[in-house]
Write an enzyme that holds these catalytic residues in place. Sequence first.
Site, PDB file in Angstrom:
ATOM      1  N   LYS A 161       0.061   0.838   3.203  1.00 29.83           N
ATOM      2  CA  LYS A 161       0.104   0.907   1.736  1.00 29.83           C
ATOM      3  C   LYS A 161      -1.011   0.020   1.199  1.00 29.83           C
ATOM      4  CE  LYS A 161       3.414   0.606  -2.115  1.00 29.83           C
ATOM      5  NZ  LYS A 161       2.522  -0.066  -3.086  1.00 29.83           N
ATOM      6  N   ASP A 169      -3.437  -1.896  -1.450  1.00 30.85           N
ATOM      7  CA  ASP A 169      -3.309  -2.574  -2.742  1.00 30.85           C
ATOM      8  C   ASP A 169      -4.568  -2.294  -3.551  1.00 30.85           C
ATOM      9  OD1 ASP A 169      -2.321  -4.106  -4.763  1.00 30.85           O
ATOM     10  OD2 ASP A 169      -2.732  -6.035  -3.811  1.00 30.85           O
ATOM     11  N   GLU A 210      -0.176  -4.896   1.925  1.00 32.55           N
ATOM     12  CA  GLU A 210       0.846  -4.682   0.904  1.00 32.55           C
ATOM     13  C   GLU A 210       2.143  -4.111   1.457  1.00 32.55           C
ATOM     14  OE1 GLU A 210       1.298  -2.624  -3.505  1.00 32.55           O
ATOM     15  OE2 GLU A 210      -0.234  -1.907  -2.142  1.00 32.55           O
TER      16      GLU A 210
END
Length: 309
Positions: free
Chosen positions: A26, A28, A168
Amino acid sequence: MSALRPMLATATDHLPTGPDWVHEVKWDGVRVLVDVRAGAGAARMTSRNGNVVTPAWPDLSEPPLGDRDVLVDGEVIALNERGVPDFRTLQHRMHVRRAADAARLADSIPATLMVFDLLRLDGDDLTGRPLAERRELLAGLGMTGWQVPASYDDGAMLWDATLQQGLEGVVSKRVTSRYRFDTRSRDWLKRAHRHRGTFVVGGWRPQVGTDDRLAAVLVGEVTPDGLAYRGRVGSGITGATARRLQEMLAPLTRTDSPFSDEVPRVDASGTTWVEPVVVVDVDTHGPGYDRLRQPSFQGVRSDLTPEDL
């Protein structure tokens, strides 16, 4: 015709397992759809809200496949001083529209486009095909300039690795999932890391529209140079928690800020300063930053004093 908006993931508190799922980092950053029409010679980039953001990213607008017709989904990222993708590093660039300013910032804050989905290729709409097929086609394009991040079968391994590396979190995607624009789908699940830290309260702010009902606290980190301001925490402070905090802080009122550095005006305005003796735990979205990210109040540490920190 209205602009396309990307498919979004649903938040989860656990990662799915099994062969039906793949897992990705994921990032950021800033979500974008990048559209390259055959013969146009340039990429058109739109945000998750459908706004055209191409002028902000001149270093990413050169299509790596020339004039080949493609539509991709991805994330623009930039690295902070620790070498980790950081949304706040991008904030200096994301709203810039003047070409000269954008070019200058592209030199000082270089960005990377992480492409994780292929939605159209050579005029063929791929959104109805399963994710596994779209990813296979994407990996075979041999892009240079834009990056295609890896996906993994082991979500638990990636969860641990992203935590250790300060990333993240993880996005898990069903391998059979179709791409549906402007939809938050349970075929894509996201889980972000939360990190707990211990801080000292230096002030409190009232609820909007009142002068005396505590809604947030200002907290700092104990450093050799004094209490360094780290941010305002309001999430998690409601009802009985707010009343207990206010009772605890009321006798500690002082006339000036206890922080060793300057508190931004937007936070300082309306704040009641207190002696820095109350210690609290706060969950945050990522460690190692000057300001807390998405902080959430967890409780008072009556077993600790600032000297213990």
